[in-house]
Design an enzyme around this catalytic site. Structure first.
Site, PDB file in Angstrom:
ATOM      1  N   GLY A 262       9.368  48.929  28.734  1.00  0.00           N
ATOM      2  CA  GLY A 262       8.750  50.234  28.536  1.00  0.00           C
ATOM      3  C   GLY A 262       7.668  50.150  27.495  1.00  0.00           C
ATOM      4  N   PRO A 263       6.893  51.230  27.362  1.00  0.00           N
ATOM      5  CA  PRO A 263       5.801  51.226  26.387  1.00  0.00           C
ATOM      6  C   PRO A 263       6.331  51.123  24.954  1.00  0.00           C
ATOM      7  CG  PRO A 263       5.802  53.246  27.718  1.00  0.00           C
ATOM      8  CD  PRO A 263       7.003  52.481  28.100  1.00  0.00           C
TER       9      PRO A 263
ATOM     10  N   GLY B  27       7.442  51.919  21.255  1.00  0.00           N
ATOM     11  CA  GLY B  27       7.903  53.118  20.561  1.00  0.00           C
ATOM     12  C   GLY B  27       8.799  54.016  21.366  1.00  0.00           C
TER      13      GLY B  27
ATOM     14  N   GLY C   2      11.946  53.314  22.102  1.00  0.00           N
ATOM     15  CA  GLY C   2      13.337  53.174  21.680  1.00  0.00           C
ATOM     16  C   GLY C   2      14.069  51.987  22.269  1.00  0.00           C
TER      17      GLY C   2
ATOM     18  N   THR D 145      14.273  48.772  21.035  1.00  0.00           N
ATOM     19  CA  THR D 145      15.015  48.115  19.977  1.00  0.00           C
ATOM     20  C   THR D 145      16.187  48.991  19.541  1.00  0.00           C
ATOM     21  OG1 THR D 145      12.936  47.144  19.263  1.00  0.00           O
ATOM     22  CG2 THR D 145      14.768  46.995  17.742  1.00  0.00           C
TER      23      THR D 145
ATOM     24  N   GLU E 287     -16.499  74.003  21.693  1.00  0.00           N
ATOM     25  CA  GLU E 287     -15.056  74.173  21.903  1.00  0.00           C
ATOM     26  C   GLU E 287     -14.761  75.398  22.759  1.00  0.00           C
ATOM     27  OE1 GLU E 287     -13.089  71.879  21.382  1.00  0.00           O
ATOM     28  OE2 GLU E 287     -14.419  70.664  20.135  1.00  0.00           O
TER      29      GLU E 287
ATOM     30  N   ASP F 206     -15.513  63.445  25.485  1.00  0.00           N
ATOM     31  CA  ASP F 206     -15.328  64.179  26.747  1.00  0.00           C
ATOM     32  C   ASP F 206     -15.830  63.349  27.914  1.00  0.00           C
ATOM     33  OD1 ASP F 206     -14.509  66.251  25.135  1.00  0.00           O
ATOM     34  OD2 ASP F 206     -16.482  67.202  25.090  1.00  0.00           O
TER      35      ASP F 206
HETATM   36  P1  ADP Z   1      10.379  50.010  20.777  1.00  0.00           P
HETATM   37  O1  ADP Z   1      11.287  48.902  20.419  1.00  0.00           O
HETATM   38  O2  ADP Z   1      10.586  50.552  22.148  1.00  0.00           O
HETATM   39  O3  ADP Z   1       8.929  49.722  20.535  1.00  0.00           O
HETATM   40  P2  ADP Z   1      11.810  51.319  18.688  1.00  0.00           P
HETATM   41  O4  ADP Z   1      13.162  51.244  19.263  1.00  0.00           O
HETATM   42  O5  ADP Z   1      11.490  50.339  17.636  1.00  0.00           O
HETATM   43  O6  ADP Z   1      10.704  51.252  19.831  1.00  0.00           O
HETATM   44  O7  ADP Z   1      11.570  52.795  18.174  1.00  0.00           O
HETATM   45  C1  ADP Z   1      10.963  53.078  16.940  1.00  0.00           C
HETATM   46  C2  ADP Z   1      11.549  54.324  16.328  1.00  0.00           C
HETATM   47  O8  ADP Z   1      11.200  55.470  17.084  1.00  0.00           O
HETATM   48  C3  ADP Z   1      13.055  54.317  16.302  1.00  0.00           C
HETATM   49  O9  ADP Z   1      13.529  53.706  15.152  1.00  0.00           O
HETATM   50  C4  ADP Z   1      13.402  55.795  16.333  1.00  0.00           C
HETATM   51  O10 ADP Z   1      13.343  56.343  15.036  1.00  0.00           O
HETATM   52  C5  ADP Z   1      12.281  56.385  17.141  1.00  0.00           C
HETATM   53  N1  ADP Z   1      12.670  56.562  18.541  1.00  0.00           N
HETATM   54  C6  ADP Z   1      12.082  55.979  19.607  1.00  0.00           C
HETATM   55  N2  ADP Z   1      12.659  56.363  20.755  1.00  0.00           N
HETATM   56  C7  ADP Z   1      13.652  57.201  20.419  1.00  0.00           C
HETATM   57  C8  ADP Z   1      14.625  57.937  21.169  1.00  0.00           C
HETATM   58  N3  ADP Z   1      14.673  57.869  22.508  1.00  0.00           N
HETATM   59  N4  ADP Z   1      15.494  58.708  20.487  1.00  0.00           N
HETATM   60  C9  ADP Z   1      15.437  58.790  19.146  1.00  0.00           C
HETATM   61  N5  ADP Z   1      14.565  58.128  18.393  1.00  0.00           N
HETATM   62  C10 ADP Z   1      13.668  57.347  19.001  1.00  0.00           C
HETATM   63 ZN    ZN Z   2     -15.545  68.309  23.676  1.00  0.00          ZN
HETATM   64 MG    MG Z   3      10.818  47.097  19.535  1.00  0.00          MG
END
Ligand code: ADP
Ligand code: ZN
Ligand code: MG
Length: 604
Positions: free
Chosen positions: A205-206, A208, A210, A212, A428, A504
């Site tokens: 997945g992209p 951030g 979750g 990890t 705007e 834009d």
């Molecule tokens: P990835 O490994 O997918 O890049 P991480 O697991 O490191 O992302 O996520 C970074 C932080 O973002 C986590 O520590 C958490 O605080 C927050 N986060 C990301 N996804 C979620 C989720 N589904 N629920 C709650 N917190 C999340």
């Molecule tokens: Zn504009």
């Molecule tokens: Mg990660």
């Protein structure tokens, strides 16, 4: 192991260099340093000095006489002169009233001398050498000088402290993983029926979203040891090191079964093997081969489950993905509306909130945000509350935090001339009116002309009531028209073009191009795929898959779509020119207006 000897060579060189340095110090530097302040004179000068009453004290030593005397500048300094057989010496000194004495030779024992000039420096050098190598090893993240031996780093992390409750909005992923948790709790149940648990699951997945976090939650839920390592840790300076680490890791994991092995960012080692690389690929390939071998080698029944995470699944080697290895793929996508609301609530538990927070509204305004960004929004909101001297986080704090995360902080001190400010206001409002006058557009939520640190001079925020998974052709063309609305207003009112529309233009072109090349929304190309997208989770690089002639036809189509939309925007604004003027001056005065205010004036 052949490589074993190489790193030791530098140590021998080091000792030789140390020895040479000590030799040089003893031979040249120490003596000259010690002699520095003493001037050597001949015996005649000594006698003259005595006669002139310049000599203060004299020390008669074994082979020389050391004496202090006033020099020409009248300052006392130390001299030495060779000792001559001079029977009159004592008389001379006595008559000149010089304090004098004979030193009883007191030599350092040869042993002390030896220790001082040889042993001590060498010990000091070795000490410094040790410190250097130690710190170097620390920086390289391991014991690189002695690899190949069983100095295995222990990778186990006892408690991650995370559970599935910490992960919000990833219900499908959680469900897929809870099967693994159940298996780790009770492997017997599976064995009885003859089911084999997959050895590995790959979280894709992209960034951030979750991944990890999910892996940690699996470990926390199943209460088994969690061996975690990041792909980049395998990539070492010395060839063979990464493979040795993989071996270590799996050996320890086998011993601790049931347990979880988590390899984060597996794409660093798991990239497709090809012959294209220039050098340096050996290490990665060896590591990957070792990983493949280990995954085949261990017995899944014992309860070792391997999780891995990546945001570039398409770059992984096919061998990693075949059954028996990472055959289970768990997608961890960007959260939808409900998911975003849930994530906001999970993170909001950590902060103090005032009672009337509407998380749904924040979630609707953050379409496309990842879990990490949502966590960041909550934190930014809390920071803002502190800055405003409040004890609780309010809705307005969160709303501002959304804008901070999307567009950066407010640039209060930015100097913008009144004329430019006016152009920005029209721009705007142009966007907003075009959006509002098209049936399929998302409602306007907020319009502001306060500049932001991201470089945005103002923006119009649209927030849809609910989220659609499909985009119709009408919606797409409406979006493009909305993007052109800003420039259209500038043209109509000021008759000029400014650079303010650059973003834009970029956005409008992106949508129009996708309509033609990927979404099959143009007449001439029907359902033909003209572009392939790679790296979908990291921005999506696209490459054309068509002949050059087709490429120029595509450009023509794209241009036509944008031109149409632009014309439509100009027409909408022409029909509403009065409203454009009223709303622009209202925005210019207020700097920020809500969608409700905007609609009230537009419809009055
Ligand atoms: P990835 O490994 O997918 O890049 P991480 O697991 O490191 O992302 O996520 C970074 C932080 O973002 C986590 O520590 C958490 O605080 C927050 N986060 C990301 N996804 C979620 C989720 N589904 N629920 C709650 N917190 C999340
Ligand atoms: Zn504009
Ligand atoms: Mg990660």
């Amino acid at each position: 192991m052949k490589e074993d000897k190489n790193p030791k060579k530098p140590i021998i060189y080091y000792y030789i260099i140390t020895l040479v340095v000590v030799l040089i110090l003893n031979a040249y530097v120490f003596p000259s340093v010690l002699k520095q302040e003493i001037t050597q004179v001949d015996y005649g000068t000594f006698l003259t000095q005595i006669e002139n009453n310049k000599v203060k004290t004299a020390e008669i030593q074994e082979n020389q006489i050391a004496f202090t005397a006033n020099n020409d500048a009248g300052k006392e300094s130390i001299y030495v002169t060779g000792r001559v057989d001079d029977p009159e010496l004592v008389n001379r000194l006595h008559t000149a009233q010089v304090k004098f004495s004979k030193v009883i030779p007191k030599e350092n024992s040869p042993l002390t001398n030896f220790i001082l000039s040889w042993v001590l420096p060498i010990i000091i050098f070795i000490g410094i050498g040790q410190m250097l190598t130690n710190s170097m090893q620390k920086r390289m993240g391991g014991n690189s000088m002695t690899f190949g031996k069983s100095n295995a780093k222990v990778y186990v992390e006892a408690q991650t402290g995370k559970t599935f409750l910490d992960v919000a909005g990833q219900d499908e992923a959680k469900e897929a993983l809870s099967e693994i948790v159940d298996f780790l709790h009770n492997p017997g149940k599976y064995k009885e029926i003859g089911a084999i648990m997959p050895k590995g699951a790959l979280l894709v997945g992209p960034p951030g979203t979750g991944k990890t976090l999910l892996a940690k939650a699996v470990a926390g839920e199943s209460k088994v040891p969690f061996f975690s390592i990041s792909g980049s840790e395998f990539v070492e300076m010395f060839v063979g090191m990464g493979a040795a680490r993989v071996r270590d890791l799996f050996k320890q994991a086998q011993a601790k079964a049931p347990c979880i092995v988590f390899i984060d960012e597996i794409d660093t080692i798991g990239k497709k093997r090809d012959n294209g690389g220039i050098g340096g690929n050996d290490e990665r390939e060896q590591t990957l081969n070792q990983l493949l071998t280990e995954m085949d080698g261990f017995n899944g029944e014992k309860g070792v489950v391997i999780l891995a995470a990546t945001n570039r699944p398409d770059s992984l080697d096919k061998a990693l993905l075949r059954p028996g290895r990472f055959d289970r793929r768990v997608p961890v996508e960007l959260p939808d509306l409900a998911g975003r609301e849930a994530i906001l609530k999970v993170h909001a538990k950590k902060i103090k909130l005032s009672s009337n927070i509407d998380f749904n509204e924040i979630a609707r305004a953050t379409s496309g945000a990842s879990g990490a960004e949502l966590a960041n929004i909550i934190n930014e909101g809390a920071l803002r509350a502190v800055k405003c001297g409040r004890k609780y986080v309010e809705q307005s704090d969160l709303e501002e935090a959304v804008e901070v995360v999307i567009a950066g902080y407010q640039k209060k001190g930015a100097v913008i001339s009144p004329k430019e400010k006016q152009i920005i206001a029209y721009h705007e409002i142009g966007h907003a009116i075009v959006a509002a006058k098209q049936a399929e557009s998302a409602p306007v939520h907020k319009i502001t002309i306060i500049p932001r640190t991201s470089g945005a001079l103002g923006y119009t925020m649209q927030v849809s009531e609910n989220e659609n998974v499909l985009m119709t052709k009408e919606e797409a063309t409406n979006k493009i028209a909305t993007f052109t609305g800003g420039r259209a207003a500038e043209e109509l009112v000021f008759g000029t073009y400014t650079s303010g529309a650059s973003n834009d233009i970029e956005q409008a072109t992106k949508i129009a191009r996708a309509m033609v090349t990927r979404l099959g929304m143009s007449k001439s190309f029907d359902m033909m795929a003209l572009e392939t997208v790679s790296n979908q989770y990291l921005g999506g690089d696209s490459s054309l898959a068509c002949s050059p002639e087709t490429a120029s036809k595509i450009d023509g189509e794209v241009l036509a779509i944008i031109k149409n939309a632009h014309e439509k925007a100009i027409n909408i604004l022409k029909e509403n020119i009065e409203k454009l003027h009223t709303l622009s001056s209202y925005l210019l005065e207020k700097e920020t207006i809500t969608g409700d205010e905007f609609m009230r004036i537009l419809q009055s």
